[in-house]
Design an enzyme around this catalytic site. Structure first.
Site, PDB file in Angstrom:
ATOM      1  N   TRP A 102       0.908  -1.190  -0.118  1.00 21.97           N
ATOM      2  CA  TRP A 102      -0.149  -0.139   0.090  1.00 21.97           C
ATOM      3  C   TRP A 102       1.002   1.188   0.215  1.00 21.97           C
ATOM      4  CZ3 TRP A 102      -4.219  -0.840  -2.025  1.00 21.97           C
ATOM      5  CH2 TRP A 102      -5.166  -1.991  -1.809  1.00 21.97           C
ATOM      6  N   ASP A 176      -1.282   6.750   6.128  1.00 21.28           N
ATOM      7  CA  ASP A 176      -2.511   5.766   5.616  1.00 21.28           C
ATOM      8  C   ASP A 176      -2.937   4.899   6.745  1.00 21.28           C
ATOM      9  OD1 ASP A 176      -4.155   4.115   4.572  1.00 21.28           O
ATOM     10  OD2 ASP A 176      -2.749   3.290   3.004  1.00 21.28           O
ATOM     11  N   LYS A 200     -12.408  -1.034   5.971  1.00 24.29           N
ATOM     12  CA  LYS A 200     -11.812  -1.911   6.699  1.00 24.29           C
ATOM     13  C   LYS A 200     -12.310  -1.924   8.482  1.00 24.29           C
ATOM     14  CE  LYS A 200      -9.120  -2.504   3.319  1.00 24.29           C
ATOM     15  NZ  LYS A 200      -7.926  -1.892   2.753  1.00 24.29           N
TER      16      LYS A 200
HETATM   17  C1  LIG Z   1      -7.291  -1.364   1.413  1.00 32.00           C
HETATM   18  C2  LIG Z   1      -6.192  -0.386   1.607  1.00 32.00           C
HETATM   19  C3  LIG Z   1      -6.157   0.661   0.729  1.00 32.00           C
HETATM   20  C4  LIG Z   1      -6.982   1.000  -0.456  1.00 32.00           C
HETATM   21  O1  LIG Z   1      -8.073   1.206  -0.315  1.00 32.00           O
HETATM   22  P1  LIG Z   1      -9.364   1.553  -1.551  1.00 32.00           P
HETATM   23  O2  LIG Z   1     -10.402   2.092  -0.632  1.00 32.00           O
HETATM   24  O3  LIG Z   1      -9.521  -0.109  -1.907  1.00 32.00           O
HETATM   25  O4  LIG Z   1      -8.842   2.377  -2.262  1.00 32.00           O
HETATM   26  C5  LIG Z   1      -4.945   1.695   1.082  1.00 32.00           C
HETATM   27  N1  LIG Z   1      -4.325   1.349   2.307  1.00 32.00           N
HETATM   28  C6  LIG Z   1      -4.222   0.305   3.060  1.00 32.00           C
HETATM   29  C7  LIG Z   1      -3.472   0.292   4.045  1.00 32.00           C
HETATM   30  C8  LIG Z   1      -5.215  -0.596   2.786  1.00 32.00           C
HETATM   31  O5  LIG Z   1      -5.441  -1.612   3.560  1.00 32.00           O
END
Ligand SMILES: *Cc1c(COP(=O)(O)O)cnc(C)c1O
Length: 363
Positions: A102, A176, A200
Protein backbone atom coordinates in the site's frame (compact mmCIF):
# COMPACT_ATOMS: atom_id res chain seq x y z
CA UNK A 1 -29.82 -16.64 10.55
CA UNK A 2 -26.30 -17.89 10.04
CA UNK A 3 -23.34 -15.53 10.14
CA UNK A 4 -19.96 -16.66 8.86
CA UNK A 5 -16.77 -15.90 10.71
CA UNK A 6 -15.63 -13.55 8.00
CA UNK A 7 -11.86 -12.99 8.00
CA UNK A 8 -11.95 -10.71 4.95
CA UNK A 9 -9.50 -7.78 4.99
CA UNK A 10 -12.01 -5.42 3.41
CA UNK A 11 -14.87 -5.00 2.95
CA UNK A 12 -14.87 -6.65 6.34
CA UNK A 13 -17.07 -7.77 9.21
CA UNK A 14 -19.32 -5.06 10.61
CA UNK A 15 -20.73 -5.18 14.15
CA UNK A 16 -23.86 -7.34 14.12
CA UNK A 17 -25.60 -4.81 16.34
CA UNK A 18 -24.99 -2.10 13.75
CA UNK A 19 -26.34 -4.25 10.92
CA UNK A 20 -29.45 -5.01 12.95
CA UNK A 21 -29.96 -1.34 13.80
CA UNK A 22 -29.63 -0.44 10.12
CA UNK A 23 -32.05 -3.20 9.19
CA UNK A 24 -34.51 -1.99 11.78
CA UNK A 25 -34.35 1.60 10.48
CA UNK A 26 -34.04 0.72 6.82
CA UNK A 27 -37.43 1.56 5.34
CA UNK A 28 -38.45 4.19 7.89
CA UNK A 29 -35.57 5.98 9.56
CA UNK A 30 -36.80 7.24 12.94
CA UNK A 31 -40.27 8.14 11.73
CA UNK A 32 -39.10 10.14 8.71
CA UNK A 33 -41.01 7.80 6.41
CA UNK A 34 -37.96 7.05 4.31
CA UNK A 35 -34.61 5.32 4.27
CA UNK A 36 -31.40 7.30 4.84
CA UNK A 37 -30.57 6.28 1.25
CA UNK A 38 -33.54 8.29 0.00
CA UNK A 39 -33.04 11.49 1.97
CA UNK A 40 -31.81 14.76 0.52
CA UNK A 41 -28.32 15.48 1.72
CA UNK A 42 -29.46 19.08 2.25
CA UNK A 43 -32.74 18.25 4.01
CA UNK A 44 -33.54 18.37 7.72
CA UNK A 45 -32.64 14.83 8.82
CA UNK A 46 -29.48 13.84 6.99
CA UNK A 47 -27.28 16.72 8.24
CA UNK A 48 -27.85 15.54 11.82
CA UNK A 49 -26.48 12.08 10.92
CA UNK A 50 -23.53 13.67 9.11
CA UNK A 51 -22.59 16.01 11.97
CA UNK A 52 -22.92 13.33 14.62
CA UNK A 53 -20.74 10.87 12.69
CA UNK A 54 -17.99 13.48 12.35
CA UNK A 55 -18.20 14.58 15.97
CA UNK A 56 -18.00 11.04 17.32
CA UNK A 57 -15.04 10.20 15.09
CA UNK A 58 -13.20 13.34 16.24
CA UNK A 59 -13.93 12.52 19.84
CA UNK A 60 -12.68 8.94 19.42
CA UNK A 61 -9.47 10.18 17.75
CA UNK A 62 -9.01 12.87 20.39
CA UNK A 63 -8.57 15.63 17.80
CA UNK A 64 -9.83 19.19 18.16
CA UNK A 65 -11.23 21.93 15.98
CA UNK A 66 -7.92 22.55 14.26
CA UNK A 67 -8.84 19.44 12.25
CA UNK A 68 -11.66 18.92 9.80
CA UNK A 69 -12.99 15.45 9.02
CA UNK A 70 -14.05 14.96 5.43
CA UNK A 71 -15.60 12.10 3.46
CA UNK A 72 -14.10 11.66 0.02
CA UNK A 73 -15.00 9.05 -2.57
CA UNK A 74 -12.36 7.01 -4.37
CA UNK A 75 -11.29 5.09 -1.27
CA UNK A 76 -7.79 4.99 0.16
CA UNK A 77 -6.31 4.77 -3.32
CA UNK A 78 -7.54 8.18 -4.43
CA UNK A 79 -5.87 9.69 -1.37
CA UNK A 80 -2.56 8.39 -2.74
CA UNK A 81 -3.02 10.79 -5.68
CA UNK A 82 -4.75 13.69 -3.92
CA UNK A 83 -2.00 14.12 -1.35
CA UNK A 84 0.81 14.92 -3.80
CA UNK A 85 -1.58 16.83 -6.08
CA UNK A 86 -2.37 19.15 -3.19
CA UNK A 87 0.88 19.28 -1.28
CA UNK A 88 3.86 18.49 -3.52
CA UNK A 89 4.79 21.61 -5.50
CA UNK A 90 7.53 22.15 -8.10
CA UNK A 91 11.00 22.05 -6.58
CA UNK A 92 9.83 20.44 -3.34
CA UNK A 93 10.69 17.02 -1.91
CA UNK A 94 8.23 14.63 -0.27
CA UNK A 95 9.45 11.82 1.98
CA UNK A 96 7.77 8.43 1.48
CA UNK A 97 8.28 5.20 3.36
CA UNK A 98 8.06 2.11 1.20
CA UNK A 99 6.82 -0.46 3.70
CA UNK A 100 4.74 -2.80 1.59
CA UNK A 101 2.11 -2.93 -1.14
CA UNK A 102 0.00 0.00 0.00
CA UNK A 103 2.69 2.52 0.85
CA UNK A 104 4.38 1.41 -2.39
CA UNK A 105 1.26 2.40 -4.29
CA UNK A 106 1.16 5.75 -2.52
CA UNK A 107 4.79 6.32 -3.50
CA UNK A 108 4.04 5.45 -7.11
CA UNK A 109 1.30 8.09 -7.31
CA UNK A 110 3.57 10.69 -5.73
CA UNK A 111 6.22 9.97 -8.37
CA UNK A 112 3.71 10.56 -11.15
CA UNK A 113 2.89 14.01 -9.76
CA UNK A 114 6.55 14.75 -8.98
CA UNK A 115 7.58 13.94 -12.56
CA UNK A 116 4.83 16.14 -13.97
CA UNK A 117 5.77 19.10 -11.81
CA UNK A 118 9.51 18.83 -11.38
CA UNK A 119 9.38 17.77 -7.74
CA UNK A 120 11.21 14.95 -5.93
CA UNK A 121 10.10 11.89 -4.02
CA UNK A 122 12.59 10.62 -1.48
CA UNK A 123 12.20 7.05 -0.23
CA UNK A 124 12.96 7.33 3.50
CA UNK A 125 13.02 3.60 4.18
CA UNK A 126 12.49 0.61 1.96
CA UNK A 127 11.47 -2.77 3.26
CA UNK A 128 8.56 -3.42 0.91
CA UNK A 129 10.02 -6.57 -0.57
CA UNK A 130 11.47 -8.11 2.59
CA UNK A 131 10.34 -11.55 3.73
CA UNK A 132 9.65 -12.02 6.59
CA UNK A 133 7.63 -8.85 6.16
CA UNK A 134 8.35 -5.96 8.46
CA UNK A 135 8.33 -2.22 9.05
CA UNK A 136 11.40 0.06 9.06
CA UNK A 137 13.53 -0.02 12.20
CA UNK A 138 14.32 3.24 14.05
CA UNK A 139 17.82 3.34 12.54
CA UNK A 140 16.57 2.94 8.98
CA UNK A 141 14.60 6.14 8.50
CA UNK A 142 16.49 8.62 6.30
CA UNK A 143 14.39 11.76 6.32
CA UNK A 144 15.31 14.73 4.17
CA UNK A 145 15.86 18.09 5.87
CA UNK A 146 13.11 20.03 4.23
CA UNK A 147 10.37 17.64 3.17
CA UNK A 148 7.06 19.19 2.14
CA UNK A 149 5.58 16.26 4.08
CA UNK A 150 6.33 12.68 5.11
CA UNK A 151 3.98 9.86 4.19
CA UNK A 152 3.83 6.57 6.09
CA UNK A 153 1.42 3.64 6.36
CA UNK A 154 0.68 2.47 9.90
CA UNK A 155 -0.41 -1.05 8.99
CA UNK A 156 0.35 -2.97 5.82
CA UNK A 157 -2.82 -4.98 5.38
CA UNK A 158 -1.34 -7.48 2.95
CA UNK A 159 1.93 -8.31 4.68
CA UNK A 160 0.52 -8.15 8.20
CA UNK A 161 3.23 -5.77 9.44
CA UNK A 162 2.30 -2.87 11.72
CA UNK A 163 4.22 0.21 12.76
CA UNK A 164 4.26 0.14 16.56
CA UNK A 165 6.17 3.37 17.03
CA UNK A 166 5.48 6.45 14.91
CA UNK A 167 8.75 8.09 13.78
CA UNK A 168 9.51 11.68 14.79
CA UNK A 169 9.70 14.02 11.80
CA UNK A 170 10.32 17.75 11.46
CA UNK A 171 7.66 18.68 8.91
CA UNK A 172 4.05 17.62 8.38
CA UNK A 173 3.33 13.92 8.90
CA UNK A 174 0.69 12.13 6.82
CA UNK A 175 -0.49 8.56 7.31
CA UNK A 176 -2.51 5.91 5.60
CA UNK A 177 -4.29 4.24 8.51
CA UNK A 178 -6.78 2.30 6.41
CA UNK A 179 -6.41 -0.99 8.21
CA UNK A 180 -5.70 -0.09 11.82
CA UNK A 181 -7.44 3.20 12.53
CA UNK A 182 -9.11 3.01 15.95
CA UNK A 183 -7.85 -0.58 16.24
CA UNK A 184 -4.70 0.32 18.17
CA UNK A 185 -3.83 3.19 20.48
CA UNK A 186 -2.34 6.11 18.50
CA UNK A 187 -1.68 9.76 19.23
CA UNK A 188 -3.57 11.19 16.26
CA UNK A 189 -2.38 14.72 17.05
CA UNK A 190 1.03 13.78 15.70
CA UNK A 191 -0.45 13.73 12.21
CA UNK A 192 -1.33 16.70 10.04
CA UNK A 193 -3.37 14.44 7.79
CA UNK A 194 -4.53 10.87 8.31
CA UNK A 195 -6.96 8.84 6.29
CA UNK A 196 -8.57 5.44 5.98
CA UNK A 197 -10.63 3.63 3.40
CA UNK A 198 -13.80 3.07 5.44
CA UNK A 199 -14.31 -0.60 4.53
CA UNK A 200 -11.67 -1.97 6.89
CA UNK A 201 -12.31 -0.79 10.41
CA UNK A 202 -14.86 2.02 10.06
CA UNK A 203 -17.83 1.02 7.94
CA UNK A 204 -18.86 0.00 4.44
CA UNK A 205 -16.91 0.66 1.23
CA UNK A 206 -17.48 3.83 -0.74
CA UNK A 207 -15.28 6.50 0.77
CA UNK A 208 -12.17 7.48 2.61
CA UNK A 209 -12.49 9.22 5.96
CA UNK A 210 -9.84 11.94 6.06
CA UNK A 211 -8.79 14.07 9.03
CA UNK A 212 -6.82 17.11 7.97
CA UNK A 213 -5.56 20.23 9.72
CA UNK A 214 -7.69 23.09 8.39
CA UNK A 215 -4.63 25.27 8.05
CA UNK A 216 -2.99 22.63 5.85
CA UNK A 217 -6.03 22.22 3.59
CA UNK A 218 -6.04 25.96 2.94
CA UNK A 219 -2.46 25.77 1.66
CA UNK A 220 -3.11 23.05 -0.95
CA UNK A 221 -2.73 23.62 -4.68
CA UNK A 222 -5.61 25.57 -6.25
CA UNK A 223 -4.78 24.79 -9.88
CA UNK A 224 -6.17 21.27 -9.79
CA UNK A 225 -9.78 20.09 -10.30
CA UNK A 226 -12.14 21.36 -7.61
CA UNK A 227 -13.18 17.92 -6.39
CA UNK A 228 -9.54 16.96 -5.87
CA UNK A 229 -8.74 19.91 -3.63
CA UNK A 230 -9.01 19.18 0.09
CA UNK A 231 -10.18 22.76 0.67
CA UNK A 232 -13.34 22.05 -1.35
CA UNK A 233 -14.37 19.28 1.03
CA UNK A 234 -13.24 21.18 4.13
CA UNK A 235 -14.95 24.45 3.17
CA UNK A 236 -18.19 22.70 2.24
CA UNK A 237 -18.43 20.21 5.11
CA UNK A 238 -18.12 17.32 2.61
CA UNK A 239 -21.30 18.57 0.94
CA UNK A 240 -19.87 20.27 -2.13
CA UNK A 241 -21.49 17.50 -4.16
CA UNK A 242 -23.67 14.60 -3.04
CA UNK A 243 -21.63 12.57 -0.55
CA UNK A 244 -22.05 8.79 -0.07
CA UNK A 245 -24.80 9.38 2.48
CA UNK A 246 -25.62 5.77 3.27
CA UNK A 247 -21.97 4.87 3.85
CA UNK A 248 -21.56 7.92 6.11
CA UNK A 249 -24.68 6.91 8.07
CA UNK A 250 -23.34 3.38 8.68
CA UNK A 251 -19.91 4.81 9.55
CA UNK A 252 -21.73 6.95 12.13
CA UNK A 253 -23.46 3.89 13.58
CA UNK A 254 -20.09 2.10 13.80
CA UNK A 255 -18.64 5.13 15.64
CA UNK A 256 -21.50 4.95 18.16
CA UNK A 257 -20.75 1.26 18.61
CA UNK A 258 -17.03 1.93 19.19
CA UNK A 259 -17.95 4.53 21.82
CA UNK A 260 -20.31 2.09 23.50
CA UNK A 261 -17.73 -0.72 23.52
CA UNK A 262 -15.02 1.67 24.72
CA UNK A 263 -12.02 2.12 22.46
CA UNK A 264 -9.49 1.15 25.15
CA UNK A 265 -11.44 -2.03 25.65
CA UNK A 266 -11.42 -2.73 21.91
CA UNK A 267 -7.64 -2.14 21.71
CA UNK A 268 -7.16 -4.67 24.49
CA UNK A 269 -9.50 -7.18 22.86
CA UNK A 270 -7.72 -6.77 19.52
CA UNK A 271 -4.36 -7.54 21.14
CA UNK A 272 -5.86 -10.56 22.89
CA UNK A 273 -7.42 -11.84 19.67
CA UNK A 274 -4.14 -11.48 17.77
CA UNK A 275 -2.10 -13.05 20.59
CA UNK A 276 -4.26 -16.16 20.59
CA UNK A 277 -3.42 -16.79 16.92
CA UNK A 278 0.27 -15.84 17.19
CA UNK A 279 0.61 -18.14 20.22
CA UNK A 280 -0.55 -21.11 18.14
CA UNK A 281 1.92 -20.16 15.40
CA UNK A 282 4.81 -19.83 17.86
CA UNK A 283 4.03 -23.09 19.66
CA UNK A 284 4.06 -25.04 16.42
CA UNK A 285 6.75 -26.16 14.02
CA UNK A 286 4.06 -26.36 11.37
CA UNK A 287 2.88 -22.76 11.04
CA UNK A 288 5.19 -19.87 10.31
CA UNK A 289 4.39 -16.21 10.88
CA UNK A 290 4.88 -14.03 7.80
CA UNK A 291 5.83 -10.85 9.70
CA UNK A 292 8.80 -10.34 12.02
CA UNK A 293 7.49 -10.73 15.59
CA UNK A 294 8.21 -7.11 16.63
CA UNK A 295 6.06 -5.81 13.75
CA UNK A 296 3.21 -8.29 13.93
CA UNK A 297 -0.12 -6.65 13.21
CA UNK A 298 -2.98 -6.89 15.69
CA UNK A 299 -5.38 -6.52 12.72
CA UNK A 300 -4.12 -8.80 9.91
CA UNK A 301 -2.43 -11.99 11.10
CA UNK A 302 -0.44 -13.56 8.27
CA UNK A 303 1.09 -17.04 8.32
CA UNK A 304 1.84 -20.10 6.23
CA UNK A 305 1.71 -23.87 6.54
CA UNK A 306 4.71 -25.90 5.25
CA UNK A 307 3.61 -25.60 1.61
CA UNK A 308 1.17 -23.96 -0.80
CA UNK A 309 -0.96 -27.10 -1.19
CA UNK A 310 -1.53 -27.24 2.55
CA UNK A 311 -2.28 -23.49 2.60
CA UNK A 312 -5.03 -24.13 0.08
CA UNK A 313 -6.36 -27.14 1.98
CA UNK A 314 -6.37 -25.04 5.17
CA UNK A 315 -8.45 -22.30 3.55
CA UNK A 316 -10.87 -24.81 1.96
CA UNK A 317 -11.38 -26.86 5.13
CA UNK A 318 -11.87 -23.75 7.25
CA UNK A 319 -14.47 -22.52 4.80
CA UNK A 320 -16.49 -25.72 5.32
CA UNK A 321 -16.57 -24.89 9.01
CA UNK A 322 -17.96 -21.40 8.45
CA UNK A 323 -14.66 -19.49 8.46
CA UNK A 324 -14.42 -17.54 5.24
CA UNK A 325 -11.82 -15.42 3.40
CA UNK A 326 -8.69 -16.81 5.06
CA UNK A 327 -6.73 -16.91 1.83
CA UNK A 328 -3.71 -14.62 1.89
CA UNK A 329 -3.50 -11.84 -0.67
CA UNK A 330 -2.37 -13.13 -4.05
CA UNK A 331 0.86 -11.12 -3.87
CA UNK A 332 2.18 -12.89 -0.72
CA UNK A 333 0.17 -16.13 -0.64
CA UNK A 334 -0.32 -18.13 2.55
CA UNK A 335 -3.08 -17.40 5.02
CA UNK A 336 -4.37 -14.13 6.41
CA UNK A 337 -6.77 -13.83 9.31
CA UNK A 338 -8.15 -10.32 9.52
CA UNK A 339 -9.56 -9.47 12.93
CA UNK A 340 -10.63 -5.82 12.97
CA UNK A 341 -12.62 -4.28 15.84
CA UNK A 342 -15.91 -5.90 14.83
CA UNK A 343 -14.49 -9.40 14.45
CA UNK A 344 -15.73 -11.49 17.40
CA UNK A 345 -13.53 -13.36 19.89
CA UNK A 346 -15.62 -16.49 19.27
CA UNK A 347 -14.40 -16.47 15.65
CA UNK A 348 -10.80 -16.33 16.82
CA UNK A 349 -11.42 -19.21 19.21
CA UNK A 350 -12.91 -21.24 16.36
CA UNK A 351 -9.88 -20.51 14.17
CA UNK A 352 -7.41 -21.42 16.90
CA UNK A 353 -9.14 -24.76 17.51
CA UNK A 354 -9.16 -25.43 13.79
CA UNK A 355 -5.44 -24.55 13.47
CA UNK A 356 -4.50 -27.06 16.17
CA UNK A 357 -6.67 -29.73 14.65
CA UNK A 358 -5.34 -29.10 11.14
CA UNK A 359 -1.76 -29.36 12.36
CA UNK A 360 -2.51 -32.69 14.06
CA UNK A 361 -3.97 -34.12 10.89
CA UNK A 362 -1.40 -32.74 8.45
CA UNK A 363 1.75 -32.08 10.49
C1 LIG B 1 -7.32 -1.31 1.49
C2 LIG B 1 -6.22 -0.35 1.66
C3 LIG B 1 -6.06 0.75 0.80
C4 LIG B 1 -6.89 0.96 -0.45
O1 LIG B 1 -8.18 1.20 -0.16
P1 LIG B 1 -9.26 1.36 -1.34
O2 LIG B 1 -10.38 1.96 -0.57
O3 LIG B 1 -9.53 0.00 -1.89
O4 LIG B 1 -8.69 2.29 -2.35
C5 LIG B 1 -5.05 1.64 1.06
N1 LIG B 1 -4.22 1.46 2.10
C6 LIG B 1 -4.33 0.41 2.94
C7 LIG B 1 -3.38 0.28 4.07
C8 LIG B 1 -5.34 -0.52 2.75
O5 LIG B 1 -5.46 -1.56 3.58
Amino acid sequence: MSRAYNFSAGPATLPLEVLQQVQNDLVDYKGTGMSVMEMSHRGKDYPVIHAEAKANFKELCGIGDDYEVVFIQGGGSQQFAMIPMNFLAAGQTADYANQGTWSGKALKEAKIIADLRGATVNTVANCAKDIPTRMPTDAEWKFSDNAAYTHICTNETISGAQLKKIPEVKGPLFADMSSDILGIDRDFNKFDLFYAGAQKNLGPAGMAVVAIKKELAAKGAANIPTMLQYRTHVDNDSLYNTPPTFAIYIFGEVMKWVKKMGKENLFKLNDQKAKKIYDVIDASGFYKGTALPEFRSNMNVTFTTPNADLDKLFVDEAKKLGMSSLKGHRSVGGIRATIYNAFPMAGVDALVEFMKDFEKKNG
